[in-house]
Design an enzyme around this catalytic site. Structure first.
Site, short mmCIF file in Angstrom:
data_model
loop_
_atom_site.label_atom_id
_atom_site.label_comp_id
_atom_site.label_asym_id
_atom_site.label_seq_id
_atom_site.Cartn_x
_atom_site.Cartn_y
_atom_site.Cartn_z
N CYS A 43 0.84 -1.19 0.00
CA CYS A 43 0.00 0.00 0.00
C CYS A 43 0.88 1.25 0.00
O CYS A 43 2.00 1.24 0.51
CB CYS A 43 -0.91 0.00 1.23
SG CYS A 43 -2.06 1.41 1.26
N ASP A 45 0.46 3.72 1.76
CA ASP A 45 0.44 4.29 3.12
C ASP A 45 1.86 4.57 3.63
O ASP A 45 2.72 3.68 3.58
CB ASP A 45 -0.29 3.32 4.05
CG ASP A 45 -0.66 3.96 5.38
OD1 ASP A 45 0.26 4.41 6.09
OD2 ASP A 45 -1.86 4.02 5.69
N ARG A 47 3.01 4.68 6.45
CA ARG A 47 3.43 3.95 7.65
C ARG A 47 3.91 2.54 7.37
O ARG A 47 4.23 1.79 8.28
CB ARG A 47 2.26 3.91 8.64
CG ARG A 47 1.81 5.30 9.09
CD ARG A 47 0.46 5.26 9.76
NE ARG A 47 -0.60 4.88 8.82
CZ ARG A 47 -1.87 4.72 9.14
NH1 ARG A 47 -2.25 4.90 10.39
NH2 ARG A 47 -2.77 4.37 8.22
N HIS A 99 -2.21 -3.93 5.05
CA HIS A 99 -2.00 -3.53 6.45
C HIS A 99 -3.34 -3.23 7.10
O HIS A 99 -4.24 -2.66 6.47
CB HIS A 99 -1.07 -2.32 6.53
CG HIS A 99 -1.64 -1.07 5.93
ND1 HIS A 99 -2.15 -0.05 6.70
CD2 HIS A 99 -1.82 -0.69 4.64
CE1 HIS A 99 -2.59 0.91 5.89
NE2 HIS A 99 -2.41 0.55 4.64
N CYS A 102 -6.06 0.06 6.89
CA CYS A 102 -5.87 0.61 5.54
C CYS A 102 -7.02 1.58 5.17
O CYS A 102 -8.19 1.20 5.20
CB CYS A 102 -5.80 -0.52 4.53
SG CYS A 102 -5.43 0.06 2.86
#
Ligand code: CO
Length: 214
Positions: A43, A45, A47, A99, A102
């Site tokens: 992803c 993302d 993080r 994750h 998400c």
């Protein structure tokens, strides 16, 4: 220059200097070419930084990231990455890593219109539809977590349907397909299934999930 941008560039200078002091030939070696063993589909993302959470470095992962780590069969970007990774780089393993928490998956469940991204999120809704009976029975938080997992499994299934993977499997057992979910709250990766190395194993894994009730 904005201080925030300056900070990135200073970080780069420090990083490059650090690598050189550890190993003087680091960059001259790196510039010669790459032979990563893994394709990572993750992803976007911020993080979930692929290299950091797996303690890998430059040259080790070939990476493709998009919102909600999707493998969309007509996504020329993903397909190009996949073909290059499998046929040219000859990666041994492909990892789809979702994750928990998400935003893409949450958006698919919330169903609130957000514009252009809805077209992309629609692919996650397909994962939802495939497992609707199981998901409907879960309380909200568990439902989101479970859809994150099932969404990864659906992307593994989508990978197995591509001609790139089918051609590779017709010749051998490479690459393996691996579905993982990273937990933002613990820093740990949850492995969803055994490595998949052929179409039969893929079908079995998917059927198992479809019949499963939590
Ligand atoms: Co995400």
């Amino acid at each position: 220059m904005k201080p925030t941008i300056e900070k990135l560039l200073r970080g780069n200078q420090e990083w490059a200097a650090g690598k050189l002091s550890e190993k003087p030939a680091f960059f001259t070696d790196m510039a010669k070419g790459q032979s990563p063993k893994f394709l990572w589909i993750g992803c976007s993302d911020s993080r979930v930084p692929a290299e950091q959470i797996t303690q890998t470095g430059p040259g080790e992962l070939f990476v493709h990231r998009n919102v909600a780590n999707l493998v969309v069969p007509n996504d020329i970007n993903l397909l190009s990455v996949l073909q290059y990774a499998v046929e040219e780089l000859k990666v041994e393993d492909i990892i789809v890593c979702g994750h928990y928490g998400c935003g893409g998956v949450k958006a698919a469940l919330a169903g609130q219109p957000m514009g252009l991204i809805d077209l992309w999120i629609a692919n996650i809704k397909e994962s939802y539809n495939h497992y609707e009976s199981e998901l409907k029975s879960l309380p909200e938080e568990a439902r989101t977590r479970r859809l994150v997992e099932l969404n990864v499994l659906e992307q593994i299934n989508n990978l197995g349907k591509t001609s790139v993977i089918q051609n590779a499997w017709a010749k051998g057992t490479r690459p393996t397909l691996n579905g993982w979910v990273y937990d933002l709250a613990t820093g740990k990766i949850n492995v969803l299934h055994e490595e998949i190395t052929n179409a039969e194993a893929l079908k079995t894994a998917r059927e198992f999930e479809r019949k499963r009730r939590v």
